[in-house]
Write an enzyme that holds these catalytic residues in place. Structure first.
Site, PDB file in Angstrom:
ATOM      1  N   LYS A 209       0.809  -1.229   0.000  1.00  0.00           N
ATOM      2  CA  LYS A 209       0.000   0.000   0.000  1.00  0.00           C
ATOM      3  C   LYS A 209       0.846   1.284   0.000  1.00  0.00           C
ATOM      4  O   LYS A 209       0.381   2.360   0.384  1.00  0.00           O
ATOM      5  CB  LYS A 209      -1.018   0.047   1.168  1.00  0.00           C
ATOM      6  CG  LYS A 209      -1.850  -1.185   1.362  1.00  0.00           C
ATOM      7  CD  LYS A 209      -2.393  -1.782   0.084  1.00  0.00           C
ATOM      8  CE  LYS A 209      -3.495  -0.986  -0.552  1.00  0.00           C
ATOM      9  NZ  LYS A 209      -3.917  -1.623  -1.847  1.00  0.00           N
TER      10      LYS A 209
ATOM     11  N   TRP B   4       1.582   1.838  -8.763  1.00  0.00           N
ATOM     12  CA  TRP B   4       1.920   3.115  -9.406  1.00  0.00           C
ATOM     13  C   TRP B   4       3.355   3.062  -9.932  1.00  0.00           C
ATOM     14  O   TRP B   4       3.638   3.450 -11.066  1.00  0.00           O
ATOM     15  CB  TRP B   4       1.750   4.235  -8.384  1.00  0.00           C
ATOM     16  CG  TRP B   4       1.734   5.622  -8.916  1.00  0.00           C
ATOM     17  CD1 TRP B   4       1.673   6.010 -10.221  1.00  0.00           C
ATOM     18  CD2 TRP B   4       1.759   6.822  -8.134  1.00  0.00           C
ATOM     19  NE1 TRP B   4       1.667   7.380 -10.303  1.00  0.00           N
ATOM     20  CE2 TRP B   4       1.708   7.893  -9.033  1.00  0.00           C
ATOM     21  CE3 TRP B   4       1.803   7.080  -6.759  1.00  0.00           C
ATOM     22  CZ2 TRP B   4       1.721   9.227  -8.602  1.00  0.00           C
ATOM     23  CZ3 TRP B   4       1.801   8.394  -6.327  1.00  0.00           C
ATOM     24  CH2 TRP B   4       1.763   9.454  -7.250  1.00  0.00           C
TER      25      TRP B   4
ATOM     26  N   HIS C 233       7.418  -7.392  -2.047  1.00  0.00           N
ATOM     27  CA  HIS C 233       7.077  -6.831  -0.730  1.00  0.00           C
ATOM     28  C   HIS C 233       7.969  -7.429   0.368  1.00  0.00           C
ATOM     29  O   HIS C 233       7.761  -7.144   1.545  1.00  0.00           O
ATOM     30  CB  HIS C 233       5.626  -7.155  -0.363  1.00  0.00           C
ATOM     31  CG  HIS C 233       4.586  -6.384  -1.123  1.00  0.00           C
ATOM     32  ND1 HIS C 233       4.735  -5.083  -1.503  1.00  0.00           N
ATOM     33  CD2 HIS C 233       3.339  -6.752  -1.524  1.00  0.00           C
ATOM     34  CE1 HIS C 233       3.632  -4.681  -2.120  1.00  0.00           C
ATOM     35  NE2 HIS C 233       2.781  -5.666  -2.162  1.00  0.00           N
TER      36      HIS C 233
ATOM     37  N   SER D 270      -4.669   3.207   3.912  1.00  0.00           N
ATOM     38  CA  SER D 270      -4.926   2.516   2.657  1.00  0.00           C
ATOM     39  C   SER D 270      -5.160   1.028   2.923  1.00  0.00           C
ATOM     40  O   SER D 270      -6.101   0.411   2.406  1.00  0.00           O
ATOM     41  CB  SER D 270      -3.730   2.727   1.724  1.00  0.00           C
ATOM     42  OG  SER D 270      -3.928   2.084   0.506  1.00  0.00           O
TER      43      SER D 270
ATOM     44  N   ARG E  20      -8.294   3.898  -4.679  1.00  0.00           N
ATOM     45  CA  ARG E  20      -9.295   4.368  -3.716  1.00  0.00           C
ATOM     46  C   ARG E  20      -9.359   5.896  -3.708  1.00  0.00           C
ATOM     47  O   ARG E  20     -10.322   6.489  -4.177  1.00  0.00           O
ATOM     48  CB  ARG E  20      -8.928   3.820  -2.332  1.00  0.00           C
ATOM     49  CG  ARG E  20      -9.982   3.977  -1.259  1.00  0.00           C
ATOM     50  CD  ARG E  20      -9.438   3.426   0.054  1.00  0.00           C
ATOM     51  NE  ARG E  20      -8.236   4.139   0.490  1.00  0.00           N
ATOM     52  CZ  ARG E  20      -8.219   5.243   1.232  1.00  0.00           C
ATOM     53  NH1 ARG E  20      -9.350   5.772   1.661  1.00  0.00           N
ATOM     54  NH2 ARG E  20      -7.072   5.826   1.572  1.00  0.00           N
ATOM     55  N   LYS E  21      -8.321   6.559  -3.188  1.00  0.00           N
ATOM     56  CA  LYS E  21      -8.300   8.032  -3.157  1.00  0.00           C
ATOM     57  C   LYS E  21      -7.030   8.576  -3.790  1.00  0.00           C
ATOM     58  O   LYS E  21      -7.039   9.630  -4.406  1.00  0.00           O
ATOM     59  CB  LYS E  21      -8.400   8.549  -1.730  1.00  0.00           C
ATOM     60  CG  LYS E  21      -9.785   8.498  -1.117  1.00  0.00           C
ATOM     61  CD  LYS E  21      -9.823   9.365   0.136  1.00  0.00           C
ATOM     62  CE  LYS E  21     -11.184   9.342   0.788  1.00  0.00           C
ATOM     63  NZ  LYS E  21     -11.153  10.028   2.098  1.00  0.00           N
TER      64      LYS E  21
HETATM   65  P1  A3P Z   1      -5.067   4.721  -1.294  1.00  0.00           P
HETATM   66  O1  A3P Z   1      -5.754   3.517  -0.743  1.00  0.00           O
HETATM   67  O2  A3P Z   1      -4.579   5.649  -0.223  1.00  0.00           O
HETATM   68  O3  A3P Z   1      -5.883   5.439  -2.324  1.00  0.00           O
HETATM   69  P2  A3P Z   1      -0.130  -0.478  -3.634  1.00  0.00           P
HETATM   70  O4  A3P Z   1      -0.106  -0.500  -5.114  1.00  0.00           O
HETATM   71  O5  A3P Z   1       1.223  -0.546  -3.001  1.00  0.00           O
HETATM   72  O6  A3P Z   1      -1.069  -1.534  -3.097  1.00  0.00           O
HETATM   73  O7  A3P Z   1      -0.690   0.937  -3.165  1.00  0.00           O
HETATM   74  C1  A3P Z   1      -2.043   1.272  -3.336  1.00  0.00           C
HETATM   75  C2  A3P Z   1      -2.215   2.727  -3.016  1.00  0.00           C
HETATM   76  O8  A3P Z   1      -1.604   3.511  -4.075  1.00  0.00           O
HETATM   77  C3  A3P Z   1      -3.688   3.145  -2.971  1.00  0.00           C
HETATM   78  O9  A3P Z   1      -3.738   4.241  -2.049  1.00  0.00           O
HETATM   79  C4  A3P Z   1      -3.900   3.611  -4.410  1.00  0.00           C
HETATM   80  O10 A3P Z   1      -5.016   4.442  -4.572  1.00  0.00           O
HETATM   81  C5  A3P Z   1      -2.593   4.358  -4.631  1.00  0.00           C
HETATM   82  N1  A3P Z   1      -2.301   4.592  -6.045  1.00  0.00           N
HETATM   83  C6  A3P Z   1      -2.299   3.705  -7.069  1.00  0.00           C
HETATM   84  N2  A3P Z   1      -2.036   4.321  -8.243  1.00  0.00           N
HETATM   85  C7  A3P Z   1      -1.883   5.640  -7.952  1.00  0.00           C
HETATM   86  C8  A3P Z   1      -1.617   6.810  -8.740  1.00  0.00           C
HETATM   87  N3  A3P Z   1      -1.481   6.729 -10.060  1.00  0.00           N
HETATM   88  N4  A3P Z   1      -1.521   7.993  -8.102  1.00  0.00           N
HETATM   89  C9  A3P Z   1      -1.664   8.083  -6.757  1.00  0.00           C
HETATM   90  N5  A3P Z   1      -1.935   7.017  -5.963  1.00  0.00           N
HETATM   91  C10 A3P Z   1      -2.031   5.813  -6.547  1.00  0.00           C
END
Ligand code: A3P
Length: 285
Positions: free
Chosen positions: A45, A50, A101, A131, A248-249
């Protein structure tokens, strides 16, 4: 369902059984790295997906074709994931991209010996917690959260998948100088994605025009990744998670909407104690 039902303890941390069957873990254990591999290292998370998407698009020089045709998790696979051994990594040309991870002390022998390139992505642990708290309720391989307070205790004690955020981050920070490596935060990417793409491309040894940087930053922008079936987990095996809620956000500071004042203070106390010997100043410190 409980931790005992959904997780196994592997090298001292919980990992979800459904995603990491024994044959995947064995394959990772025996995997042969190459010196020009780039391994994205994250605590869950922290912005893994990304970074997977961003590095994949940098590697393609800003050609978005594969980004719109092949799932992110196949272009940049997780080393410990159930699909890893079916992705023909041995046949892929260099430089290969992959993610993990794992804590540093979980990494297999070949990684320690070969010392491939490492991109370490960190995120404010309060937002990682937030998250993760929401994600638990949308993924059927994770234990559902009972309450914020109960999940906070588990998170701060490392009783969650991939264990303690503090141990994970400190373990990797301690060895970064031994590897060709780059650290970058989720927050830096949020502040200036184009600059982050530029810096990542320099680290990866890929020269990009300003048009390509612009195109990649746009492709990797939150709403565009959320709508792209290849990056929003629509292509994940049916039913394991809810693709509509993965993105999500995508903001910094959402923990303020979840933690009470007392919970935030408790978080700060644990953070200060756990990080007291760390000299590095994170953007959220
Ligand atoms: P939130 O739950 O705070 O929105 P991971 O890929 O390590 O599981 O992380 C997921 C988190 O990265 C989520 O955060 C997701 O929304 C956020 N995320 C994924 N793509 C993103 C982007 N392009 N820009 C910003 N946040 C991103």
């Amino acid at each position: 369902m409980t931790e005992e039902e959904l997780y196994i303890t592997y090298k001292g941390v919980y990992i979800p059984k459904m995603l990491h069957p024994p044959e995947s873990l064995k394959y990772y254990e025996e995997f042969t790295f190459r010196p020009d591999d780039t391994v994205i290292v994250t605590y869950p998370k922290s912005g893994t997906t990304w970074m997977q998407e961003t590095t994949s698009m940098i590697q393609s020089g800003g050609d978005l074709t594969t980004g719109l045709a092949t799932p992110t998790f196949e272009r940049v696979p997780w080393l410990e994931m159930f699909n890893f051994f079916s992705l023909n990594m041995e046949e892929r040309p260099s430089p290969r991209l992959m993610a993990t991870h794992y804590h540093y002390d979980m990494m297999p022998a070949s990684f320690l010996e070969v010392k491939p390139k490492v991109i370490h992505v960190v995120r404010n642990p309060r937002d990682v917690f937030t998250s993760s708290y929401h994600f638990c309720d949308t993924a059927n391989f994770l234990v559902k959260t009972a309450s914020t307070g109960e999940y906070l205790d588990k998170f701060l004690n490392g009783q969650v998948p991939f264990g303690s955020w503090f141990d994970h981050v400190k373990g990797w920070m301690n060895v970064m100088e031994q590897y060709p490596s780059m650290s970058i935060s989720y927050e830096e990417m949020k502040t200036d994605l184009k600059d982050s793409v530029f810096r990542l491309s320099q680290f990866m040894g890929t020269s990009l025009s300003s048009e390509a940087i612009e195109k990649i930053a746009n492709h990797c922008e939150f709403n565009n990744m959320k709508q792209n079936r290849m990056s929003n987990y629509s292509e994940a095996p049916s039913g394991i998670l809810d693709p509509s809620s993965f993105h999500r956000k995508g903001i910094c500071g959402d923990w303020k909407n979840l933690l009470t004042v007392a919970q935030a203070e408790h978080f700060d106390d644990v953070y200060k104690n756990q990080m007291k010997d760390v000299k590095y100043k994170f953007v959220w410190d």
